[in-house]
Scaffold this active site. Structure first.
Site, mmCIF file in Angstrom:
data_model
loop_
_atom_site.group_PDB
_atom_site.id
_atom_site.type_symbol
_atom_site.label_atom_id
_atom_site.label_comp_id
_atom_site.label_asym_id
_atom_site.label_seq_id
_atom_site.Cartn_x
_atom_site.Cartn_y
_atom_site.Cartn_z
ATOM 1 C CD GLU A 86 78.262 -17.004 97.141
ATOM 2 O OE1 GLU A 86 78.549 -15.820 97.381
ATOM 3 O OE2 GLU A 86 79.095 -17.861 96.782
ATOM 4 C CB CYS A 118 81.284 -21.321 95.139
ATOM 5 S SG CYS A 118 81.389 -19.611 94.583
ATOM 6 C CG HIS A 250 84.009 -23.190 92.007
ATOM 7 N ND1 HIS A 250 82.745 -22.764 91.670
ATOM 8 C CD2 HIS A 250 84.675 -22.088 92.460
ATOM 9 C CE1 HIS A 250 82.647 -21.468 91.916
ATOM 10 N NE2 HIS A 250 83.805 -21.038 92.389
#
Length: 447
Positions: A86, A118, A250
């Protein structure tokens, strides 16, 4: 032509982390906040960062070149290269196209960039696995590159930054094998974290809402995964999270990972309402509706207490990387995988099943799983993670702010020469040497 598609997964892995960091405890003092706000409240110890000498192109070139070198990859035998990021430099030209300079005369390489906060790295991995399973596959391996530079404006979010890039070699006959057909996905429109201002590297963030979205998407993705797992393997006995020997997530912060693992119990409670382990939270589970449960601190605390020992054994080894580097955005979940391979002996990992959760704001999320079927000792050795992190340069908060200011001065510039020093870069690291009058970037490699 028939090809061997058995045991598709990760055959090699390299994680690049910047060679400098700032201590979160030092940032607490520098920012004038209470002791422990970042280190205990967020579960963070160190934050990796870069100045104007490194960008997403140099990150990708460094990680990919190290993967090729360490695994002695014949680049003519790579048929796909896909990138997740990103960190956008160009609104048209892909990061993947920049990385093609490492492929010599091999121009027959599928794949492109995946962009959604993400989540892009995992989506690139899914695409590569799907390519190998498809009629389009030509028998060659694929490579996935995922990386980002996470920066925030001054304020509460700044210590949740970080930086890093991973390169994965993906193909059949892998020691880390993804379970076919076992994915659960949850997608929704949300303005929790986004980057509409292209004149700035900083995002717009609704912090509390973003954490709520992370949890809501976990509920949905995990529930959808369970539907497919039950259809394929039948209902497991006991709590669903006990199907997994380890889990990776994550990691926007390491404290959030601990909360996320505990949250799996919320979904499991619907299938096992009478499980005796849930006694301490049974009343809350029965009285809170789904929306209120997302932010209820008593429920969160109760679930974390129940899963504490499981977390310490099954998840804690994987947060070694984000604890010491911060949030790498698309590379975050893979940094957790790298840490798991580095911190748990290969003989203990062999045969183990791992659950994985990827989240990207905006929002996109998936829960999936893989099995360590082969010997991963060589992969762990070649990551060199512990040595890399132990031998970085510790800089002061003032030096960190000076590095961020250099990036600010470089943003959107042409006819530009970076000012940052290359002295602290590791050997083999790509770095920016200049940007010409047409915004074309040039790089060199640290000897």
């Amino acid at each position: 032509m028939s090809f061997d598609r058995k045991d598709i997964g990760i055959k090699g892995l390299v994680l690049y982390t910047p060679n400098q960091y700032v201590e979160q405890a030092a940032l607490e003092a520098h920012d004038g906040v209470s002791t422990g706000k970042y280190t205990i409240g967020l579960g963070l110890t160190k934050m990796a960062f870069v100045d104007d000498r490194e960008d997403i192109y140099s990150f990708g070139l460094t990680a990919l070149s190290q993967l090729i070198k360490r695994y002695q990859i014949d680049i003519s035998k790579i048929g796909r290269l896909e990138v997740g990021t990103e960190t956008i430099i160009d609104k048209s030209k892909s990061v993947k196209s920049v990385l093609m300079q490492l492929f010599g005369d091999n121009h027959n390489v599928e794949g492109i960039d995946c962009v959604n906060a993400c989540y892009g790295g995992v989506n690139a991995l899914f695409n590569t696995i799907d390519w190998i399973e498809s009629s389009a596959w030509d028998g060659r391996d694929g490579i996935v590159v995922a990386g980002d530079i996470a920066l925030y404006a001054k304020g509460n979010a700044r210590p949740t930054g970080g930086a890093g890039c991973v390169a994965l070699l993906v193909g059949p006959n892998a020691p880390i094998v993804f379970e076919p057909g076992l994915r659960g996905t949850y997608m929704q429109h949300a303005y929790d974290f986004y980057k509409p201002d292209l004149t700035s590297e900083y995002p717009y963030v609704d912090g509390h809402f973003s954490l709520e979205c992370y949890v809501k998407a976990l509920d949905g993705a995990y529930a959808n995964y369970n539907v497919r797992d039950v259809a394929k393997n039948g209902k497991s006995q006991g709590l669903g999270l006990d199907r997994f020997d380890y889990c990776i997530f994550h990691a926007p912060t390491c404290k959030q990972v601990q909360k996320a693992y505990a949250r799996l119990l919320y979904t499991d409670s619907a299938a096992e309402p009478s499980n005796p382990e849930l006694e301490g939270v049974r009343e809350l589970l029965s009285t809170l509706d789904a929306k209120k449960s997302l932010t209820d601190k008593a429920l969160e605390k109760g679930l974390m207490a129940i899963t504490k020992e499981r977390f310490n054994k099954r998840v804690s080894p994987s947060v070694y990387a984000p604890t010491n580097c911060g949030n790498m955005y698309t590379a975050s979940i893979f940094s957790c995988l790298t840490a798991l391979l580095s911190r748990v002996p290969a003989d203990e990992l062999k045969g183990k099943r791992v659950g994985a959760y990827s989240y990207g704001s905006g929002l996109a999320a998936s829960f999936f799983s893989f099995v360590v079927k082969g010997d991963v000792s060589e992969i762990a050795k070649k990551t060199n993670l512990v040595n890399d992190l132990d031998n970085r340069h510790c800089l002061t908060p003032t030096q960190y702010e000076e590095a961020i200011e250099l990036r600010h001065q470089a943003h959107l510039k042409k006819n530009f020469t970076p000012k940052g020093s290359i002295e602290r870069l590791r050997s083999g690291t790509y770095y920016l040497t200049g940007i010409d009058d047409m915004f074309r970037r040039s790089y060199s490699v640290k000897p």
